[in-house]
Motif scaffolding. Structure first.
Motif, PDB file in Angstrom:
ATOM      1  N   MET A   1       0.842  -1.175   0.000  1.00  0.00           N
ATOM      2  CA  MET A   1       0.000   0.000   0.000  1.00  0.00           C
ATOM      3  C   MET A   1       0.889   1.241   0.000  1.00  0.00           C
ATOM      4  N   LYS A   2       0.508   2.204  -0.823  1.00  0.00           N
ATOM      5  CA  LYS A   2       1.255   3.467  -0.907  1.00  0.00           C
ATOM      6  C   LYS A   2       0.331   4.600  -0.490  1.00  0.00           C
ATOM      7  N   THR A   3       0.849   5.504   0.325  1.00  0.00           N
ATOM      8  CA  THR A   3       0.088   6.652   0.804  1.00  0.00           C
ATOM      9  C   THR A   3       0.841   7.936   0.459  1.00  0.00           C
ATOM     10  N   PHE A   4       0.123   8.905  -0.089  1.00  0.00           N
ATOM     11  CA  PHE A   4       0.719  10.201  -0.417  1.00  0.00           C
ATOM     12  C   PHE A   4      -0.380  11.253  -0.452  1.00  0.00           C
ATOM     13  N   ASN A   5      -0.008  12.522  -0.453  1.00  0.00           N
ATOM     14  CA  ASN A   5      -0.966  13.631  -0.477  1.00  0.00           C
ATOM     15  C   ASN A   5      -0.971  14.296  -1.843  1.00  0.00           C
ATOM     16  N   ILE A   6      -2.172  14.707  -2.275  1.00  0.00           N
ATOM     17  CA  ILE A   6      -2.327  15.375  -3.563  1.00  0.00           C
ATOM     18  C   ILE A   6      -3.158  16.637  -3.400  1.00  0.00           C
ATOM     19  N   MET A   7      -3.101  17.481  -4.413  1.00  0.00           N
ATOM     20  CA  MET A   7      -3.989  18.641  -4.539  1.00  0.00           C
ATOM     21  C   MET A   7      -4.637  18.568  -5.913  1.00  0.00           C
ATOM     22  N   LEU A   8      -5.959  18.706  -5.934  1.00  0.00           N
ATOM     23  CA  LEU A   8      -6.702  18.770  -7.190  1.00  0.00           C
ATOM     24  C   LEU A   8      -7.215  20.200  -7.304  1.00  0.00           C
ATOM     25  N   PHE A  24      -7.201   1.147 -12.998  1.00  0.00           N
ATOM     26  CA  PHE A  24      -6.558   0.158 -12.133  1.00  0.00           C
ATOM     27  C   PHE A  24      -7.617  -0.623 -11.369  1.00  0.00           C
ATOM     28  N   ASP A  25      -7.346  -1.923 -11.146  1.00  0.00           N
ATOM     29  CA  ASP A  25      -8.361  -2.780 -10.545  1.00  0.00           C
ATOM     30  C   ASP A  25      -8.262  -2.910  -9.028  1.00  0.00           C
ATOM     31  N   PHE A  26      -7.358  -2.176  -8.382  1.00  0.00           N
ATOM     32  CA  PHE A  26      -7.279  -2.212  -6.928  1.00  0.00           C
ATOM     33  C   PHE A  26      -8.020  -1.004  -6.339  1.00  0.00           C
ATOM     34  N   ASP A  27      -8.316  -1.092  -5.042  1.00  0.00           N
ATOM     35  CA  ASP A  27      -9.031  -0.016  -4.359  1.00  0.00           C
ATOM     36  C   ASP A  27      -8.106   1.166  -4.100  1.00  0.00           C
ATOM     37  N   ILE A  28      -8.664   2.360  -4.259  1.00  0.00           N
ATOM     38  CA  ILE A  28      -7.932   3.593  -3.990  1.00  0.00           C
ATOM     39  C   ILE A  28      -8.857   4.481  -3.168  1.00  0.00           C
ATOM     40  N   ASP A  29      -8.417   4.833  -1.963  1.00  0.00           N
ATOM     41  CA  ASP A  29      -9.208   5.673  -1.076  1.00  0.00           C
ATOM     42  C   ASP A  29      -8.614   7.064  -1.009  1.00  0.00           C
ATOM     43  N   ILE A  45     -15.325  12.563  -4.817  1.00  0.00           N
ATOM     44  CA  ILE A  45     -14.217  13.520  -4.739  1.00  0.00           C
ATOM     45  C   ILE A  45     -14.746  14.947  -4.612  1.00  0.00           C
ATOM     46  N   PHE A  46     -15.810  15.264  -5.347  1.00  0.00           N
ATOM     47  CA  PHE A  46     -16.362  16.619  -5.256  1.00  0.00           C
ATOM     48  C   PHE A  46     -17.013  16.885  -3.902  1.00  0.00           C
ATOM     49  N   SER A  47     -17.263  15.844  -3.107  1.00  0.00           N
ATOM     50  CA  SER A  47     -17.817  16.057  -1.768  1.00  0.00           C
ATOM     51  C   SER A  47     -16.727  16.425  -0.761  1.00  0.00           C
ATOM     52  N   LEU A  48     -15.458  16.305  -1.162  1.00  0.00           N
ATOM     53  CA  LEU A  48     -14.343  16.639  -0.277  1.00  0.00           C
ATOM     54  C   LEU A  48     -14.006  18.126  -0.370  1.00  0.00           C
ATOM     55  N   ASP A  49     -13.264  18.606   0.609  1.00  0.00           N
ATOM     56  CA  ASP A  49     -12.779  19.988   0.601  1.00  0.00           C
ATOM     57  C   ASP A  49     -11.534  20.042  -0.286  1.00  0.00           C
ATOM     58  N   LEU A  50     -11.700  20.489  -1.520  1.00  0.00           N
ATOM     59  CA  LEU A  50     -10.605  20.486  -2.488  1.00  0.00           C
ATOM     60  C   LEU A  50      -9.635  21.649  -2.307  1.00  0.00           C
ATOM     61  N   SER A  51      -9.907  22.513  -1.328  1.00  0.00           N
ATOM     62  CA  SER A  51      -8.971  23.611  -1.066  1.00  0.00           C
ATOM     63  C   SER A  51      -7.814  23.150  -0.184  1.00  0.00           C
ATOM     64  N   LYS A  52      -7.894  21.925   0.333  1.00  0.00           N
ATOM     65  CA  LYS A  52      -6.845  21.353   1.176  1.00  0.00           C
ATOM     66  C   LYS A  52      -6.269  20.121   0.498  1.00  0.00           C
ATOM     67  N   SER A  53      -5.086  19.709   0.954  1.00  0.00           N
ATOM     68  CA  SER A  53      -4.502  18.498   0.381  1.00  0.00           C
ATOM     69  C   SER A  53      -5.324  17.275   0.804  1.00  0.00           C
ATOM     70  N   ILE A  54      -5.303  16.257  -0.016  1.00  0.00           N
ATOM     71  CA  ILE A  54      -6.086  15.040   0.188  1.00  0.00           C
ATOM     72  C   ILE A  54      -5.129  13.863   0.254  1.00  0.00           C
ATOM     73  N   LYS A  55      -5.334  13.011   1.243  1.00  0.00           N
ATOM     74  CA  LYS A  55      -4.492  11.820   1.377  1.00  0.00           C
ATOM     75  C   LYS A  55      -5.040  10.718   0.476  1.00  0.00           C
ATOM     76  N   VAL A  56      -4.154  10.098  -0.292  1.00  0.00           N
ATOM     77  CA  VAL A  56      -4.520   9.004  -1.197  1.00  0.00           C
ATOM     78  C   VAL A  56      -3.855   7.729  -0.689  1.00  0.00           C
ATOM     79  N   GLU A  57      -4.650   6.656  -0.615  1.00  0.00           N
ATOM     80  CA  GLU A  57      -4.124   5.339  -0.237  1.00  0.00           C
ATOM     81  C   GLU A  57      -4.467   4.357  -1.347  1.00  0.00           C
ATOM     82  N   ALA A  58      -3.444   3.841  -2.007  1.00  0.00           N
ATOM     83  CA  ALA A  58      -3.622   2.833  -3.054  1.00  0.00           C
ATOM     84  C   ALA A  58      -3.385   1.464  -2.420  1.00  0.00           C
ATOM     85  N   HIS A  59      -4.409   0.615  -2.433  1.00  0.00           N
ATOM     86  CA  HIS A  59      -4.353  -0.693  -1.777  1.00  0.00           C
ATOM     87  C   HIS A  59      -3.908  -1.768  -2.773  1.00  0.00           C
TER      88      HIS A  59
END
Length: 75
Positions: A1-8, A24-29, A45-59
């Motif tokens: 599993m890889k975890t990192f932060n993004i900005m959209l 990709f066929d794996f889960d991504i939170d 994704i649009f329900s999140l606060d996009l003005s802040k960074s978002i943590k992504v976890e690829a399982h």
């Protein structure tokens, strides 16, 4: 599993990210505050606060290709 932060920063960034995630066929939170959504859901994704960074976890054990395609969003 890889975890990192993004900005959209724009609607096109969200669309591009969802299109990449759906190839990709794996889960991504995505986590913002106490909310966790499926990265393959544009509405989620649009329900999140996009003005802040978002943590992504690829399982997945081998998520290098996914990461290389989305690292342009990383902060």
């Amino acid at each position: 599993m890889k975890t990192f932060n993004i900005m959209l920063r724009s609607i096109n960034d969200v669309k591009d990210f969802v299109n990449i995630a759906n190839r990709f066929d794996f889960d991504i939170d995505m986590t913002s505050g106490r909310y966790v959504v499926d990265a393959k859901s544009i509405m989620g994704i649009f329900s999140l606060d996009l003005s802040k960074s978002i943590k992504v976890e690829a399982h997945a054990d081998d998520d290098g290709k996914f990461y290389s395609e989305v690292k342009r969003f990383e902060v």
